[in-house]
Design a protein around this motif. Structure first.
Motif, PDB file in Angstrom:
ATOM      1  N   HIS B 226       7.548   4.926  -4.790  1.00  0.00           N
ATOM      2  CA  HIS B 226       7.080   3.650  -4.269  1.00  0.00           C
ATOM      3  C   HIS B 226       6.772   2.650  -5.384  1.00  0.00           C
ATOM      4  N   GLY B 227       6.521   3.148  -6.597  1.00  0.00           N
ATOM      5  CA  GLY B 227       6.199   2.272  -7.718  1.00  0.00           C
ATOM      6  C   GLY B 227       4.910   1.521  -7.449  1.00  0.00           C
ATOM      7  N   SER B 228       4.884   0.258  -7.823  1.00  0.00           N
ATOM      8  CA  SER B 228       3.643  -0.502  -7.651  1.00  0.00           C
ATOM      9  C   SER B 228       3.614  -1.223  -6.299  1.00  0.00           C
ATOM     10  N   THR B 229       4.739  -1.160  -5.555  1.00  0.00           N
ATOM     11  CA  THR B 229       4.784  -1.815  -4.252  1.00  0.00           C
ATOM     12  C   THR B 229       3.899  -1.069  -3.261  1.00  0.00           C
ATOM     13  N   ILE B 230       3.104  -1.811  -2.512  1.00  0.00           N
ATOM     14  CA  ILE B 230       2.298  -1.165  -1.485  1.00  0.00           C
ATOM     15  C   ILE B 230       3.044  -1.245  -0.162  1.00  0.00           C
ATOM     16  N   LEU B 231       3.602  -0.099   0.281  1.00  0.00           N
ATOM     17  CA  LEU B 231       4.434  -0.084   1.475  1.00  0.00           C
ATOM     18  C   LEU B 231       3.655   0.375   2.703  1.00  0.00           C
ATOM     19  N   VAL B 232       2.663   1.209   2.447  1.00  0.00           N
ATOM     20  CA  VAL B 232       1.829   1.691   3.544  1.00  0.00           C
ATOM     21  C   VAL B 232       0.410   1.209   3.265  1.00  0.00           C
ATOM     22  N   PRO B 233      -0.210   0.515   4.224  1.00  0.00           N
ATOM     23  CA  PRO B 233      -1.539  -0.042   3.990  1.00  0.00           C
ATOM     24  C   PRO B 233      -2.506   1.004   3.454  1.00  0.00           C
ATOM     25  N   SER B 234      -2.555   2.165   4.111  1.00  0.00           N
ATOM     26  CA  SER B 234      -3.363   3.253   3.572  1.00  0.00           C
ATOM     27  C   SER B 234      -2.765   4.557   4.034  1.00  0.00           C
ATOM     28  N   LEU B 235      -2.913   5.576   3.192  1.00  0.00           N
ATOM     29  CA  LEU B 235      -2.347   6.874   3.522  1.00  0.00           C
ATOM     30  C   LEU B 235      -2.997   7.411   4.795  1.00  0.00           C
ATOM     31  N   ARG B 236      -4.300   7.105   4.941  1.00  0.00           N
ATOM     32  CA  ARG B 236      -5.028   7.594   6.103  1.00  0.00           C
ATOM     33  C   ARG B 236      -4.421   7.042   7.401  1.00  0.00           C
ATOM     34  N   GLU B 237      -4.058   5.761   7.343  1.00  0.00           N
ATOM     35  CA  GLU B 237      -3.467   5.142   8.531  1.00  0.00           C
ATOM     36  C   GLU B 237      -2.092   5.757   8.822  1.00  0.00           C
ATOM     37  N   TYR B 238      -1.336   5.987   7.748  1.00  0.00           N
ATOM     38  CA  TYR B 238      -0.016   6.606   7.911  1.00  0.00           C
ATOM     39  C   TYR B 238      -0.153   7.980   8.577  1.00  0.00           C
ATOM     40  N   ILE B 239      -1.102   8.765   8.053  1.00  0.00           N
ATOM     41  CA  ILE B 239      -1.315  10.110   8.596  1.00  0.00           C
ATOM     42  C   ILE B 239      -1.692  10.042  10.072  1.00  0.00           C
ATOM     43  N   ALA B 240      -2.579   9.101  10.398  1.00  0.00           N
ATOM     44  CA  ALA B 240      -3.025   8.977  11.787  1.00  0.00           C
ATOM     45  C   ALA B 240      -1.847   8.697  12.719  1.00  0.00           C
ATOM     46  N   ARG B 241      -0.878   7.927  12.247  1.00  0.00           N
ATOM     47  CA  ARG B 241       0.216   7.517  13.131  1.00  0.00           C
ATOM     48  C   ARG B 241       1.468   8.375  13.025  1.00  0.00           C
ATOM     49  N   TYR B 242       1.701   9.004  11.846  1.00  0.00           N
ATOM     50  CA  TYR B 242       3.003   9.659  11.656  1.00  0.00           C
ATOM     51  C   TYR B 242       2.942  11.135  11.259  1.00  0.00           C
ATOM     52  N   CYS B 243       1.771  11.663  10.974  1.00  0.00           N
ATOM     53  CA  CYS B 243       1.707  13.079  10.621  1.00  0.00           C
ATOM     54  C   CYS B 243       1.970  13.909  11.876  1.00  0.00           C
TER      55      CYS B 243
END
Lengths: 182, 318
Positions: B226-243
Motif C-alpha cells: 500500500h505504500g504511503s497511500t491510505i486505502l482503508v480508513p482503518s484496519l478495524r473498519e475493514y475487519i468489521a466489514r470484510y473479515c
C-alpha cells in the motif's frame, strides 16, 4: 494370431507360471499399462481359478521412467500426452519380498521393461522379478529376456505388431503389419 | 505448452485440463510413497530466482524440482549479488551461462519474467510478478477446486479482499472464467483496480453476496504494497466489514486462500482452523501441479522440436 489362439496362449502362460512358482503366496502380477494390465488381470484370473486362491494384481505406468523423456525421438511421449490416460500406477499390495511377474503385450527393445523394473523398485524391494509377454518380436537393445513367452514372432525393424484385446479393442488378436510410409 | 509460462493467458482451457490431469495421475500420490522421487528430469538444472519473500511458492518449486530428480539451485535476492547492485539482465545472463533448463522467477515488478525470457534459452516460469500474475497459483487453485467439486462449469466463486494489489486475483479471474466459473469480486472501492468492470466479473462491496456463491476465495491484505497511500480508513473498519468467519458461510461452502493468512484480518482464526477451508489441500496441490508444469514444459518442447526435426528430415527426403 486369432482370438481363440490368444485365449489359449494366455491359459498356457498361466499354467507355466503356476508350474514354475514354488511360493504361490508371494506371487503378484503387475501389468504395464495399457494392454499389459489387461493381460495381467486375465492371467491372475486363470491362476486364481487353477490354484484356488486369489493372486494380487497391479498396474504400472512407466511414463515417468522412460529413457527418452525430453530427448529427441520422443514423439511417442507426445502422442501419449495428447490423449492423457486416466489410469496411473496402482499397486494395491506391498511389493516387498514379492515374486513379481511383470506382464506386457509385446517385448521389443527391452527399454519399457527396464523402465518398469526401475519404477517397481521405487515402490519396494521385490524378492524376484520375472517377465511374461504375449509376443516376443526380437530386436532387443538391452540384456533383458522374458521368462514366459506366448509366441516368438521374428520381425523386421520396420514392421509393427498390433496386439488387440477385447477389453479395449473389442477383439482378441495379434496382427503383423508393415509400417506404411506417411 | 509454450516455451515459457508467463501468464495464465498462455494456456488454453484444454492445456490447463491436460496439465492438471498429469498432476492428478502422475504426481499427486507420490507423497504417499517412501521414495518420493521419479527420475523424469534427471540431469536437468532448475534455477529458482526469488526477488521477493516467499515460503510456500519457493519451497514448493524447490521440492517439485527435486522430486523430478533435477538439480535445483535457489537464488534469493537478499543473499546474492543483486544486493551489490547487479541488474536483473546481468544476473540472468550470468545464470544463463550455466545452461539451466528452467528458470523460475518471483519479482516485485510486472513483466520481469517476460523480460528475462529475452536473455535466456531456459524455459521461464512466472512465480509471481508484482501485481501482474501468478499462473501456477491459479492452476493449483483450479486443481484444488476440481478435487472438491469435480466439474467447475457454472461454479460460482467470490474473490474477497485486497484485489487491487493481488496478482493472484488477476490470474484467478482469468483462469476461473476460462474454466466456465462465475466470478464475483468483493472489496471496498479503494481496493479494486481501475477498470474492474472490464474483467468480466460481478463486483460487490459487501459480504452479503456470499449467500449466492459456492466457493469463497480470500486474499491477504497486502499492507506492504500500500505504500504511503491510505486505502482503508482503518484496519478495524475493514475487519468489521470484510473479515470472513464461519458465520458467513453456508453449508458445504468451502474457503480457499493463497497464503500467507493474516488471522483476524481477512480470515477469522476459527475459520482458519476449521475443515471448511482448503488451505492445506492447496499447498499439497501446489507441489503436484508444479511438478506437472515443469515436466510438461520440458517434454512438450522436446516433442515439438522432434516434430520439427521429423518435418525437416521429410523435407530433405522429398
Amino acid at each position: 494370431m486369432p482370438a481363440d489362439q490368444v485365449g489359449r496362449t494366455i491359459v498356457r502362460i498361466a499354467h507355466e507360471i503356476l508350474e514354475k512358482t514354488e511360493e504361490l503366496d508371494r506371487l503378484a502380477l503387475v501389468g504395464i499399462l495399457t494392454r499389459g494390465a489387461y493381460l495381467a488381470r486375465r492371467l491372475a484370473d486363470h491362476i486364481g481359478e487353477f490354484a484356488g486362491r486369489e493372486v494380487p494384481v497391479g498396474e504400472l505406468d512407466i511414463s515417468l521412467y522412460r529413457d527418452d523423456v525430453a530427448a529427441r525421438g520422443s514423439l511417442t511421449v507426445r502422442s501419449k500426452l495428447t490423449q492423457p490416460e486416466v489410469r496411473g500406477t496402482n499397486l494395491p499390495f506391498d511389493v516387498d519380498e514379492k515374486i513379481v511377474i511383470l506382464v506386457d503385450d509385446v517385448l521389443f527393445t527391452g527399454r519399457t521393461i527396464r523402465a518398469a523394473i526401475d519404477a517397481l523398485f521405487d515402490y519396494g524391494r521385490p524378492a524376484r522379478i520375472q517377465l511374461a509377454v504375449l509376443v516376443d518380436r526380437g530386436h532387443r537393445e538391452l540384456p533383458i529376456r522374458p521368462d514366459f513367452v506366448g509366441k516368438n514372432l521374428p520381425t523386421s525393424q520396420d514392421e509393427r505388431i498390433n496386439v488387440r484385446l477385447r477389453e479395449v479393442d473389442g477383439v482378441d488378436e495379434v496382427v503383423l503389419e508393415a509400417v506404411r510410409d506417411e | 505448452m509454450n516455451k515459457d509460462l508467463l501468464s495464465i493467458d498462455d494456456l488454453s482451457r484444454e492445456e490447463m485440463e491436460s496439465i492438471l490431469a498429469t498432476a492428478r495421475k502422475d504426481f499427486l500420490d507420490l507423497s504417499r510413497r517412501d521414495i518420493k522421487k521419479v527420475p523424469t528430469l534427471r540431469g536437468r538444472t532448475i534455477i529458482d530466482l526469488f526477488y521477493e519473500k516467499s515460503t510456500r511458492t519457493s519451497t514448493s518449486f524447490e521440492l517439485a524440482g527435486k522430486r523430478l530428480s533435477a538439480d535445483v539451485i535457489n537464488v534469493k535476492a537478499d543473499s546474492s549479488a543483486v544486493g551489490k547492485g547487479e541488474s536483473l539482465k546481468d544476473t540472468v545472463l550470468t545464470l544463463n551461462a550455466y545452461a539451466p533448463d528452467i528458470i523460475v522467477i518471483r519479482h516485485p515488478h510486472v513483466g520481469a519474467p517476460a523480460f528475462i525470457a529475452r536473455y535466456t534459452d531456459a524455459h521461464v516460469i512466472n512465480a509471481g510478478d508484482g501485481k501482474g500474475g501468478h499462473p501456477t497459483q491459479c492452476l493449483l487453485d483450479i486443481f484444488s477446486l476440481q478435487r472438491e467439486y469435480g466439474e467447475l462449469q457454472g461454479l460460482k466463486v467470490a474473490i474477497v479482499g485486497d484485489i487491487l494489489h493481488s496478482r493472484v486475483a488477476r490470474s484467478n479471474i482469468a483462469g476461473f472464467r476460462k474454466m466456465g466459473m462465475e466470478v464475483t469480486l468483493v472489496a471496498p472501492p479503494a481496493l479494486l483496480p481501475r477498470g474492474v468492470e472490464t474483467l468480466g466479473a460481478r463486483v460487490s462491496h459487501t459480504l452479503d453476496v456470499l449467500d449466492d456463491v459456492d466457493v469463497v476465495y480470500l486474499l491477504r491484505m497486502q499492507k506492504e504494497r500500500h505504500g504511503s497511500t491510505i486505502l482503508v480508513p482503518s484496519l478495524r473498519e475493514y475487519i468489521a466489514r470484510y473479515c470472513v468467519g464461519r458465520r458467513h458461510l453456508k453449508r458445504g461452502q468451502k474457503v480457499l486462500h493463497p497464503g500467507p493468512i493474516n488471522r483476524g484480518v481477512e480470515i477469522e482464526a476459527e475459520l482458519a482452523d476449521s475443515g471448511e477451508n482448503l488451505i492445506l489441500q492447496q499447498v499439497e496441490a501446489g507441489l503436484a501441479v508444479r511438478m506437472a508444469i515443469m515436466y510438461r514444459i520440458i517434454v512438450d518442447a522436446a516433442a515439438l522440436q522432434d516434430t520439427a526435426g521429423a518435418r525437416a528430415v521429410q523435407a530433405v527426403a522429398d
